[in-house]
Design a protein around this motif. Sequence first.
Motif, mmCIF file in Angstrom:
data_model
loop_
_atom_site.group_PDB
_atom_site.id
_atom_site.type_symbol
_atom_site.label_atom_id
_atom_site.label_comp_id
_atom_site.label_asym_id
_atom_site.label_seq_id
_atom_site.Cartn_x
_atom_site.Cartn_y
_atom_site.Cartn_z
ATOM 1 N N SER A 58 -52.397 11.523 -110.760
ATOM 2 C CA SER A 58 -51.929 12.883 -110.420
ATOM 3 C C SER A 58 -51.973 12.880 -108.753
ATOM 4 N N TRP A 59 -52.302 12.027 -107.980
ATOM 5 C CA TRP A 59 -52.081 12.005 -106.517
ATOM 6 C C TRP A 59 -52.977 13.136 -105.876
ATOM 7 N N ASN A 60 -52.747 14.358 -105.995
ATOM 8 C CA ASN A 60 -53.213 15.443 -105.412
ATOM 9 C C ASN A 60 -53.470 16.544 -105.967
ATOM 10 N N MET A 61 -54.587 17.630 -105.722
ATOM 11 C CA MET A 61 -54.794 18.861 -106.200
ATOM 12 C C MET A 61 -55.079 19.652 -104.989
ATOM 13 N N ILE A 62 -54.476 20.710 -104.797
ATOM 14 C CA ILE A 62 -54.954 21.569 -103.653
ATOM 15 C C ILE A 62 -55.217 23.079 -103.937
ATOM 16 N N VAL A 63 -56.214 23.398 -103.295
ATOM 17 C CA VAL A 63 -56.833 24.867 -103.411
ATOM 18 C C VAL A 63 -56.842 25.624 -102.450
ATOM 19 N N ASP A 64 -56.547 26.983 -102.381
ATOM 20 C CA ASP A 64 -56.583 27.666 -101.289
ATOM 21 C C ASP A 64 -57.105 29.057 -101.724
ATOM 22 N N LEU A 105 -71.967 29.485 -106.301
ATOM 23 C CA LEU A 105 -70.357 29.431 -106.832
ATOM 24 C C LEU A 105 -69.509 28.480 -105.998
ATOM 25 N N GLY A 106 -68.570 28.138 -106.739
ATOM 26 C CA GLY A 106 -67.570 27.284 -106.273
ATOM 27 C C GLY A 106 -66.828 26.495 -107.402
ATOM 28 N N PHE A 107 -66.071 25.329 -107.135
ATOM 29 C CA PHE A 107 -65.272 24.777 -108.084
ATOM 30 C C PHE A 107 -65.421 23.221 -108.157
ATOM 31 N N ILE A 108 -64.764 22.738 -109.274
ATOM 32 C CA ILE A 108 -64.985 21.295 -109.344
ATOM 33 C C ILE A 108 -63.513 21.023 -109.840
ATOM 34 N N GLY A 109 -62.951 19.933 -109.134
ATOM 35 C CA GLY A 109 -61.795 19.390 -109.522
ATOM 36 C C GLY A 109 -61.700 17.877 -110.352
ATOM 37 N N GLU A 110 -60.888 17.854 -111.378
ATOM 38 C CA GLU A 110 -60.621 16.732 -112.126
ATOM 39 C C GLU A 110 -59.383 16.106 -111.816
ATOM 40 N N ILE A 111 -59.302 14.922 -111.243
ATOM 41 C CA ILE A 111 -57.757 14.330 -111.146
ATOM 42 C C ILE A 111 -57.983 13.042 -111.320
ATOM 43 N N SER A 112 -56.569 12.613 -111.999
ATOM 44 C CA SER A 112 -56.445 11.037 -112.413
ATOM 45 C C SER A 112 -56.074 10.450 -111.110
ATOM 46 N N ARG A 131 -55.731 8.997 -105.226
ATOM 47 C CA ARG A 131 -55.404 7.799 -104.855
ATOM 48 C C ARG A 131 -56.569 6.849 -104.897
ATOM 49 N N GLY A 132 -56.548 5.718 -105.458
ATOM 50 C CA GLY A 132 -57.808 4.840 -105.581
ATOM 51 C C GLY A 132 -58.209 4.743 -106.874
ATOM 52 N N GLY A 133 -57.767 5.891 -107.811
ATOM 53 C CA GLY A 133 -58.391 6.050 -109.184
ATOM 54 C C GLY A 133 -58.807 7.614 -109.363
ATOM 55 N N ALA A 134 -59.404 7.912 -110.485
ATOM 56 C CA ALA A 134 -59.722 9.098 -110.987
ATOM 57 C C ALA A 134 -60.861 9.770 -109.937
ATOM 58 N N ASN A 135 -60.663 10.946 -109.801
ATOM 59 C CA ASN A 135 -61.770 11.572 -108.980
ATOM 60 C C ASN A 135 -62.232 13.017 -109.660
ATOM 61 N N THR A 136 -63.520 13.233 -109.835
ATOM 62 C CA THR A 136 -64.151 14.371 -110.120
ATOM 63 C C THR A 136 -65.022 14.893 -109.109
ATOM 64 N N ASN A 137 -64.843 16.008 -108.309
ATOM 65 C CA ASN A 137 -65.717 16.483 -107.128
ATOM 66 C C ASN A 137 -65.774 17.781 -107.136
#
Length: 321
Positions: free
Chosen positions: A244-250, A234-241, A158-164
């Motif tokens: 796409s609204w939401n990406m979830i990880v568990d 170690l970890g992860f990086i999400g790329e969402i436009s 929401r609000g634009g693309a996010n890479t985190n």
Amino acid sequence: LVECGVIESLRLVEVGTTSAVVAFDNPNAGGSVEYYVSSRADGSDTLSLGTVVGDTITLTALAPDTQYYLCARPKCDGDIESPFTIVGITTQCMPIEVVHGTPYIEDFDAYLSATALDNCWTESHIKGSNSWLTNVVDVAFTDAMPHSGTNYMSLSGRGGANTNSVTRQFSLAAQTYYRVSFSARQSGLTAAYISILGGEPNATSALVRKEVLKADYQKISAEFFAPTEGVYELGFIGEISGSSWNMIVDDFTVEALVVGTPVGFEVKDVTENSVSLAWSGNSANYQVQVLSADIVVADVNATQTQTTVAGLQPSTTYTAR
């Protein structure tokens, strides 16, 4: 002593798990500075105290993953007292040791809803300003649910693309493979991606990058090799436009593989009568089998991480293990 003043620019230079270095501009050049460490933001209790000459204070014997407050002021003549300047210090977490048979699993169930990851994780905003938060999704993501337990982590578009990205430190053994994995999904129709990160502190790179689908959870995994004993991230990086609204990880998991366990087993070349196989591992010997209809037709001992199996039949489906 010279005329008093106020400590300016009290700032962190270095923070470790049990120590910290704080620098400042000393208004009394060559004069003494007195300080104390408090557990409260207003400095209303004293855990330790001391005096230094110069423009740095080194604190030791601190507890990992703990919030402290350093209070400092110039030491004045006579009855003159300057006000204390206060700076907050949060010590780093101890790296998590991952041993064979005891995987590290973060299911995020200990977090309250709508909260960010704790101080033990390092979050980097590469594009956009949204953070990974617990159980926060757009209202359109009506079937959002944890893969297990009660919580999941979500990155909003929401609000634009996010890479985190988010990473944390682990203490790993030398010459050992580790499997890093988690479950992920997204709520939009536009392509979104997630990568597993691994490497030395502040120098991670992507071990694998996968598209996250609008479907049920999919398992994302990769192997990481620790060449020497030490601390790794170690970890992860999400790329969402934005669409796409939401990406979830568990269920973020790190597990040590049995010494010598082959990883990345793959076919390198195929002919009418042979197949070349390769893998990664640190064992001196491997057993490779080729099966047809669940029957072993070739059994090979390999002393390297590659082998060629000959004597196969043309136009025949085989399975290698």
